[in-house]
Scaffold this motif. Structure first.
Motif, PDB file in Angstrom:
ATOM      1  N   UNK A  62       0.864  -1.209  -0.005  1.00 29.04           N
ATOM      2  CA  UNK A  62      -0.068   0.048   0.119  1.00 29.04           C
ATOM      3  C   UNK A  62       0.854   1.236  -0.128  1.00 29.04           C
ATOM      4  N   UNK A  63       2.068   1.247   0.608  1.00 30.24           N
ATOM      5  CA  UNK A  63       2.911   2.405   0.921  1.00 30.24           C
ATOM      6  C   UNK A  63       3.651   2.424  -0.594  1.00 30.24           C
ATOM      7  N   UNK A  64       4.003   1.528  -0.891  1.00 32.58           N
ATOM      8  CA  UNK A  64       4.726   1.528  -2.351  1.00 32.58           C
ATOM      9  C   UNK A  64       3.708   2.196  -3.384  1.00 32.58           C
ATOM     10  N   UNK A  65       2.571   1.685  -3.554  1.00 36.69           N
ATOM     11  CA  UNK A  65       1.440   2.107  -4.223  1.00 36.69           C
ATOM     12  C   UNK A  65       1.287   3.597  -4.153  1.00 36.69           C
ATOM     13  N   UNK A  66       1.094   3.855  -2.900  1.00 33.04           N
ATOM     14  CA  UNK A  66       0.861   5.537  -2.709  1.00 33.04           C
ATOM     15  C   UNK A  66       1.807   6.485  -3.214  1.00 33.04           C
ATOM     16  N   UNK A  67       3.252   6.251  -3.271  1.00 35.96           N
ATOM     17  CA  UNK A  67       4.426   6.830  -3.700  1.00 35.96           C
ATOM     18  C   UNK A  67       4.355   6.781  -5.212  1.00 35.96           C
ATOM     19  N   UNK A  68       4.173   5.398  -5.743  1.00 39.52           N
ATOM     20  CA  UNK A  68       3.835   5.419  -7.200  1.00 39.52           C
ATOM     21  C   UNK A  68       2.924   6.321  -7.671  1.00 39.52           C
ATOM     22  N   UNK A  69       1.642   6.413  -7.185  1.00 41.88           N
ATOM     23  CA  UNK A  69       0.508   7.173  -7.901  1.00 41.88           C
ATOM     24  C   UNK A  69       0.999   8.562  -7.553  1.00 41.88           C
ATOM     25  N   UNK A  70       1.549   8.998  -6.302  1.00 41.29           N
ATOM     26  CA  UNK A  70       1.914  10.167  -6.231  1.00 41.29           C
ATOM     27  C   UNK A  70       3.096  10.890  -7.328  1.00 41.29           C
ATOM     28  N   UNK A  71       3.831  10.166  -7.515  1.00 42.48           N
ATOM     29  CA  UNK A  71       4.934  10.602  -8.406  1.00 42.48           C
ATOM     30  C   UNK A  71       4.464  10.447  -9.742  1.00 42.48           C
ATOM     31  N   UNK A  72       3.414   9.139 -10.232  1.00 47.58           N
ATOM     32  CA  UNK A  72       2.969   9.315 -11.491  1.00 47.58           C
ATOM     33  C   UNK A  72       2.313  10.727 -11.929  1.00 47.58           C
ATOM     34  N   UNK A  73       1.526  11.247 -11.004  1.00 43.97           N
ATOM     35  CA  UNK A  73       0.985  12.439 -11.059  1.00 43.97           C
ATOM     36  C   UNK A  73       1.973  13.675 -11.173  1.00 43.97           C
ATOM     37  N   UNK A  74       2.934  13.640 -10.418  1.00 42.39           N
ATOM     38  CA  UNK A  74       3.943  14.736 -10.467  1.00 42.39           C
ATOM     39  C   UNK A  74       4.610  15.055 -11.408  1.00 42.39           C
ATOM     40  N   UNK A  75       5.205  13.833 -12.242  1.00 47.85           N
ATOM     41  CA  UNK A  75       6.197  13.724 -13.341  1.00 47.85           C
ATOM     42  C   UNK A  75       5.775  13.676 -14.623  1.00 47.85           C
ATOM     43  N   UNK A  76       6.489  14.124 -15.635  1.00 46.28           N
ATOM     44  CA  UNK A  76       5.832  14.019 -17.109  1.00 46.28           C
ATOM     45  C   UNK A  76       5.422  12.364 -17.318  1.00 46.28           C
ATOM     46  N   UNK A  77       4.519  12.206 -18.152  1.00 49.09           N
ATOM     47  CA  UNK A  77       4.238  10.886 -18.439  1.00 49.09           C
ATOM     48  C   UNK A  77       5.235  10.020 -19.014  1.00 49.09           C
ATOM     49  N   UNK A  78       5.376   8.722 -18.580  1.00 52.15           N
ATOM     50  CA  UNK A  78       6.488   7.783 -19.143  1.00 52.15           C
ATOM     51  C   UNK A  78       7.701   7.821 -18.084  1.00 52.15           C
ATOM     52  N   UNK A  79       7.767   8.804 -17.103  1.00 53.98           N
ATOM     53  CA  UNK A  79       8.697   9.082 -16.430  1.00 53.98           C
ATOM     54  C   UNK A  79       8.976   7.976 -14.902  1.00 53.98           C
ATOM     55  N   UNK A  80       7.846   7.662 -14.795  1.00 61.07           N
ATOM     56  CA  UNK A  80       7.571   6.754 -13.550  1.00 61.07           C
ATOM     57  C   UNK A  80       6.952   5.333 -13.987  1.00 61.07           C
ATOM     58  N   UNK A  81       7.839   4.257 -13.417  1.00 62.61           N
ATOM     59  CA  UNK A  81       7.285   2.812 -13.679  1.00 62.61           C
ATOM     60  C   UNK A  81       7.600   2.296 -12.303  1.00 62.61           C
ATOM     61  N   UNK A 134       3.999  -0.369 -16.030  1.00 69.62           N
ATOM     62  CA  UNK A 134       4.044  -1.474 -15.281  1.00 69.62           C
ATOM     63  C   UNK A 134       5.192  -2.337 -16.078  1.00 69.62           C
ATOM     64  N   UNK A 135       6.274  -2.703 -15.114  1.00 69.85           N
ATOM     65  CA  UNK A 135       7.066  -3.654 -15.457  1.00 69.85           C
ATOM     66  C   UNK A 135       7.077  -5.091 -14.685  1.00 69.85           C
ATOM     67  N   UNK A 136       6.334  -6.041 -15.533  1.00 74.93           N
ATOM     68  CA  UNK A 136       5.917  -7.038 -14.784  1.00 74.93           C
ATOM     69  C   UNK A 136       6.890  -8.189 -14.627  1.00 74.93           C
ATOM     70  N   UNK A 137       7.045  -8.781 -13.342  1.00 71.03           N
ATOM     71  CA  UNK A 137       8.127  -9.919 -13.034  1.00 71.03           C
ATOM     72  C   UNK A 137       7.065 -11.042 -13.132  1.00 71.03           C
ATOM     73  N   UNK A 138       6.977 -11.862 -14.145  1.00 75.48           N
ATOM     74  CA  UNK A 138       5.997 -12.901 -14.448  1.00 75.48           C
ATOM     75  C   UNK A 138       6.475 -14.044 -13.318  1.00 75.48           C
TER      76      UNK A 138
END
Length: 390
Positions: free
Chosen positions: A296-315, A329-333
Motif C-alpha cells: 500500500x505504501x509503495x503504491x501511494x508513492x507510485x501514484x503520487x509521483x506518476x501525477x507529479x512527473x511527465x508521462x513515461x517517467x515513473x514505472x 508496469x514492468x511485470x516480473x512474471x
C-alpha cells in the motif's frame, strides 16, 4: 529444492553492444547460472546441513550477513526472509562498518554467531579483515563464505577451517565486467537456498521468471525510460526491496561512470527531504512489495509521483499488475506470491539492463567505465589497521 529451469536459450542477440561484451553476457546468463547454482547446492546439501544444523539448532544464534558494496546489498535483501525462515536473529552489516567499528558490530562476545560473507573475488581487504575481527571479538564464531572465486584470499583462508564452510558459485558468476551482476544474484540465491530453502517462497520460480523477462521485450521497456529520463534516476522500495533500490542506484552510477546521477530510498522515507531531488528530467522506478500491507505504501508513492512527473517517467516493477496502468508496469512474471527477497532476483535484471543502456547512451564503456582507475573492480587503497580491544 526443485527449481523450474530456465528455457534452453541465453537470449543473446547476434552481437554484444560495443564495449560491453562481458557485462552484456553476464546479465543475460543469469537464468542459466541460477539453475546451475541450485544443482550445486543440491549436491552439497548433506555436507552443508552437517555444518549448519548444529548452529541453527541454537536459539541464541545470531546470523550476520556481510559484504561490501553490492555484496552488502545482498545481505540486506536476504535478511528479513532468512530471519523468518530460520527463526533466528539475522542482521546485515557491511564489512566496511565491521572493520571501521568492530566493537559496535560485535558487542555480545559470548553470543554464538554465524558470519555469512558475500564476496565476488574474495580479494577486498575488508573481506578477510571482517572475518578476523569476528574471530578476535567473539568466543564462538562460525563462517559461511559465499564467493565466486575459489582462489581468492577469503576462500583460501577459510577452505580448511573446521568452523568454516566455503560455498562456491559457478565459475562464470565471477563477473569479468566492472559491475557485479551474475555474482550478486548467484550469491544471493545461494544464501537464500542454503539458509532458507523451501521456507523462502518463490525461489523455485526465479530462473523461469528471469528468462521470461529477457524474452518479452524488457530491453525495449528499459530503453523507453532511459530516453525520456537520461540524467537522473530515483529507485524506491520497502524492506528487502529498499535494499534492491540501493543496489539499482549503485549499478547505474557504476556503469555510467557517474555520468547519470541516481539515488535510492524507501517508499515512505523519500518524502522526508530526498524528494527535493525530483525535476522533470528524473526517471523513477518503484519496486512494489508482494506483502499486501507494505504494498500500500509503495503504491501511494507510485501514484503520487506518476501525477507529479511527465508521462513515461515513473514505472512500477511488480509481481502483481492489478490496479496499475499497463504502460507504467514492468511485470516480473510468475512471482506474484514470492517473498520479496526472491522477487528481487529477477527484478534486478531491470536495473542491470537499465544501467547498461544508460551507460551506452552516455558513450561510456560498461565493461570498464573508469579507464583511468579512479574506481576499481576490486577495491584498492584500503589500509587495514591493527585492532586492539579497549
Amino acid at each position: 529444492m526443485k527449481t523450474t529451469p530456465a528455457p534452453e536459450t541465453d537470449n543473446r542477440p547476434a552481437a554484444d553492444p560495443r564495449g560491453a561484451s562481458h557485462t552484456h553476457r553476464e546479465i543475460l546468463q543469469q537464468p542459466r547460472l541460477w539453475t546451475e547454482m541450485v544443482t550445486r547446492l543440491t549436491a552439497e546439501r548433506p555436507a552443508l546441513d552437517t555444518f549448519l544444523a548444529p548452529l541453527l539448532a541454537d536459539p541464541r544464534l545470531r546470523i550476520v550477513l556481510t559484504g561490501a558494496g553490492t555484496s552488502a546489498y545482498a545481505g540486506q535483501v536476504a535478511r528479513t526472509a532468512l530471519a523468518a525462515a530460520t527463526g533466528r536473529t539475522v542482521e546485515a552489516l557491511a564489512t566496511t562498518d565491521i572493520v571501521a567499528d568492530p566493537t559496535a558490530c560485535f558487542e555480545e562476545r559470548t553470543r554464538p554467531t554465524l558470519l555469512v560473507s558475500f564476496a565476488r573475488s574474495g580479494g577486498s581487504p575488508e573481506s578477510t579483515a571482517a572475518t578476523e575481527l569476528a574471530d578476535q571479538l567473539l568466543d564462538h564464531c562460525a563462517h559461511l563464505v559465499i564467493t565466486c572465486n575459489d582462489r581468492g584470499a577469503l576462500a583460501v583462508r577459510h577452505g580448511e577451517r573446521a568452523n568454516s564452510y566455503v560455498l562456491l558459485t559457478p565459475a562464470e558468476a565471477e563477473d569479468q565486467g566492472f559491475a557485479m551482476t551474475s555474482s550478486l544474484t548467484c550469491m544471493l540465491l545461494a544464501a537464500l537456498h542454503a539458509l532458507g530453502g523451501d521456507r523462502v517462497r518463490g525461489l523455485d520460480a526465479c530462473p523461469a521468471a528471469a528468462a521470461a523477462l529477457l524474452s518479452e521485450g524488457l530491453p525495449d521497456q528499459v530503453t523507453a525510460l532511459t530516453r525520456v529520463a537520461h540524467q537522473r534516476f530515483v529507485y524506491l522500495g520497502s524492506g528487502a526491496l529498499k535494499a534492491l533500490a540501493g543496489e539499482s542506484a549503485l549499478k547505474l552510477l557504476e556503469l555510467t561512470g557517474g555520468a547519470v546521477t541516481a539515488i535510492a530510498d524507501s517508499s515512505l522515507g523519500f518524502r522526508h527531504g530526498p524528494k527535493a531531488f525530483l525535476d522533470d528530467r528524473t526517471g523513477v522506478v518503484v519496486y512494489l512489495s508482494n506483502d499486501p500491507y507494505t504494498r500500500r505504501y509503495d503504491l501511494d508513492i507510485f501514484h503520487e509521483l506518476t501525477e507529479a512527473l511527465p508521462a513515461g517517467h515513473v514505472v512500477a516493477v511488480t509481481g502483481r499488475p492489478e490496479g496499475l496502468p499497463e504502460a507504467a508496469t514492468w511485470l516480473v512474471p510468475g512471482m506474484a506470491d514470492a517473498d520479496d527477497a526472491a522477487l528481487a532476483l529477477p527484478a534486478v535484471l531491470y536495473a542491470q539492463l537499465l544501467a547498461l543502456d544508460a551507460s551506452l547512451a552516455c558513450g561510456v564503456t560498461p565493461d570498464n567505465p573508469f579507464p583511468d582507475g579512479e574506481v576499481n573492480r576490486v577495491v584498492q587503497g584500503v589500509t587495514i589497521h591493527p585492532f586492539t580491544e579497549r
